[in-house]
Design an enzyme around this catalytic site. Sequence first.
Site, PDB file in Angstrom:
ATOM      1  N   ASN A 106       0.930  -1.147  -0.006  1.00 33.10           N
ATOM      2  CA  ASN A 106       0.031   0.031   0.151  1.00 33.10           C
ATOM      3  C   ASN A 106       1.169   1.375  -0.006  1.00 33.10           C
ATOM      4  O   ASN A 106       1.552   1.571   0.861  1.00 33.10           O
ATOM      5  CB  ASN A 106      -0.782  -0.077   1.125  1.00 33.10           C
ATOM      6  CG  ASN A 106      -1.549   1.147   1.373  1.00 33.10           C
ATOM      7  OD1 ASN A 106      -1.910   2.158   0.432  1.00 33.10           O
ATOM      8  ND2 ASN A 106      -1.992   1.436   2.694  1.00 33.10           N
ATOM      9  N   LYS A 160       0.023   4.201  -0.621  1.00 32.15           N
ATOM     10  CA  LYS A 160      -0.594   5.515   0.249  1.00 32.15           C
ATOM     11  C   LYS A 160      -0.359   6.541  -0.804  1.00 32.15           C
ATOM     12  O   LYS A 160      -0.252   6.667  -2.002  1.00 32.15           O
ATOM     13  CB  LYS A 160      -0.186   5.926   1.533  1.00 32.15           C
ATOM     14  CG  LYS A 160      -0.050   4.574   2.428  1.00 32.15           C
ATOM     15  CD  LYS A 160       0.124   5.039   3.854  1.00 32.15           C
ATOM     16  CE  LYS A 160       0.222   3.608   4.629  1.00 32.15           C
ATOM     17  NZ  LYS A 160       0.283   3.975   5.924  1.00 32.15           N
ATOM     18  N   HIS A 194      -9.319   1.173   5.239  1.00 31.35           N
ATOM     19  CA  HIS A 194      -8.134   1.557   5.719  1.00 31.35           C
ATOM     20  C   HIS A 194      -8.234   2.401   6.957  1.00 31.35           C
ATOM     21  O   HIS A 194      -9.028   3.211   6.895  1.00 31.35           O
ATOM     22  CB  HIS A 194      -7.184   2.007   4.783  1.00 31.35           C
ATOM     23  CG  HIS A 194      -5.818   1.948   5.187  1.00 31.35           C
ATOM     24  ND1 HIS A 194      -5.214   3.120   5.816  1.00 31.35           N
ATOM     25  CD2 HIS A 194      -4.666   1.090   4.986  1.00 31.35           C
ATOM     26  CE1 HIS A 194      -3.855   2.758   6.331  1.00 31.35           C
ATOM     27  NE2 HIS A 194      -3.611   1.548   5.785  1.00 31.35           N
ATOM     28  N   GLU A 213      -6.527   5.030   7.801  1.00 33.58           N
ATOM     29  CA  GLU A 213      -6.374   6.444   7.374  1.00 33.58           C
ATOM     30  C   GLU A 213      -7.682   6.816   6.740  1.00 33.58           C
ATOM     31  O   GLU A 213      -8.126   7.998   6.917  1.00 33.58           O
ATOM     32  CB  GLU A 213      -5.153   6.474   6.636  1.00 33.58           C
ATOM     33  CG  GLU A 213      -3.975   6.475   7.132  1.00 33.58           C
ATOM     34  CD  GLU A 213      -2.574   5.777   6.423  1.00 33.58           C
ATOM     35  OE1 GLU A 213      -2.854   5.698   5.265  1.00 33.58           O
ATOM     36  OE2 GLU A 213      -1.800   5.496   7.160  1.00 33.58           O
ATOM     37  N   GLU A 243      -5.003  -4.508  10.987  1.00 32.64           N
ATOM     38  CA  GLU A 243      -3.849  -3.566  11.331  1.00 32.64           C
ATOM     39  C   GLU A 243      -4.003  -2.897  12.356  1.00 32.64           C
ATOM     40  O   GLU A 243      -5.065  -2.010  12.334  1.00 32.64           O
ATOM     41  CB  GLU A 243      -3.937  -2.830  10.128  1.00 32.64           C
ATOM     42  CG  GLU A 243      -3.722  -3.329   8.761  1.00 32.64           C
ATOM     43  CD  GLU A 243      -3.195  -2.338   7.547  1.00 32.64           C
ATOM     44  OE1 GLU A 243      -1.951  -2.805   6.931  1.00 32.64           O
ATOM     45  OE2 GLU A 243      -3.897  -1.419   7.257  1.00 32.64           O
ATOM     46  N   GLY A 301       2.527   2.607  10.511  1.00 32.34           N
ATOM     47  CA  GLY A 301       3.456   3.973  10.048  1.00 32.34           C
ATOM     48  C   GLY A 301       4.272   4.218  11.372  1.00 32.34           C
ATOM     49  O   GLY A 301       4.729   5.436  11.331  1.00 32.34           O
ATOM     50  N   SER A 332       3.719  -1.651  10.034  1.00 33.99           N
ATOM     51  CA  SER A 332       5.368  -1.616  10.287  1.00 33.99           C
ATOM     52  C   SER A 332       5.811  -2.937  10.104  1.00 33.99           C
ATOM     53  O   SER A 332       6.857  -3.235  10.867  1.00 33.99           O
ATOM     54  CB  SER A 332       5.528  -1.328  11.819  1.00 33.99           C
ATOM     55  OG  SER A 332       5.096   0.176  12.127  1.00 33.99           O
TER      56      SER A 332
HETATM   57  C1  PEP Z   1      -0.733   0.326   5.933  1.00 31.46           C
HETATM   58  O1  PEP Z   1      -0.922   1.391   5.687  1.00 31.46           O
HETATM   59  O2  PEP Z   1      -1.387  -0.517   5.602  1.00 31.46           O
HETATM   60  C2  PEP Z   1       0.626   0.059   6.733  1.00 31.46           C
HETATM   61  C3  PEP Z   1       0.572  -1.125   7.333  1.00 31.46           C
HETATM   62  O3  PEP Z   1       1.548   1.005   6.964  1.00 31.46           O
HETATM   63  P1  PEP Z   1       3.052   0.670   7.475  1.00 31.46           P
HETATM   64  O4  PEP Z   1       3.424  -0.681   6.970  1.00 31.46           O
HETATM   65  O5  PEP Z   1       3.806   1.674   7.372  1.00 31.46           O
HETATM   66  O6  PEP Z   1       2.709   0.582   9.020  1.00 31.46           O
END
Ligand code: PEP
Length: 250
Positions: free
Chosen positions: A8, A10, A94, A96, A165, A171, A210
């Site tokens: 992803n 983003k 998601h 976000e 998640e 992030g 992460s």
């Molecule tokens: C995501 O946005 O789906 C995600 C897992 O981001 P990150 O790997 O940066 O934590």
Amino acid sequence: MRYLVAANWKMNKTAADTVDYLEKFLPAVEDLTTVDIMIAPPFTALSSASLLLEKSHVSLGAQNMYFAESGAFTGEISPVMLLEFDTEYVILGHSERRHIFGEKDSLINQKMVSAVEHGIRPILCVGETLEERELGKTLNVVEHQIRAGLAGIEEDMVYIDIAYEPVWAIGTGKTATPEQAEEVHRFIRSLINELSKGKDEKTRILYGGSVNENNARNLIKEDHIDGFLVGTASLDPNKFYKIITEVLEV
Ligand code: PEP
């Protein structure tokens, strides 16, 4: 079940950056055909990515979509528009989208229904905030988000993947421990069995938050982790490649 490793990006990378990335990445993963790989670039790069992915086993994904096919929805992108570029997956719900753009479960459900109807495989993202975890509400939150997201399409579970998640891990550099992730994944698997009346063997439960080339192996060793949704680390083709190889080695 084939594992899925999904990127992803983003709001990162222009169409030109996408071409540079794929020109490095695609030859490297050419022979890694025992795992499903998906890349979700920004909408503006779908067209160029789609041309490069045409002869590859790497799938194209979108980061969001609206549920209607067309109409007065300024700024939105429809499933029909995604299909024009052979988009196979769409990330929905998601954190976000939920937390920055205020998307509610009912809207996410309409998008999920539309994705399934249009033959685009949705990845439904769910996960608790830090506060919810500290209050012991993790499993309740995840159960609610899954039941609401899948309302009316429980029988279509086989066409859907789920990404767990935890919001506090996205992030932030803080990953859930393999044990923390496994507890939630095991719970999600039992919920999927209930919702699909035991018929679903295709839904992958991805972990996201992460994930990087150093922690991927320990996470994927867990019984109920079937792949990853990767944000930050997927922006670097070498790191994303390394994560895929870690998955293959388990
Ligand atoms: C995501 O946005 O789906 C995600 C897992 O981001 P990150 O790997 O940066 O934590």
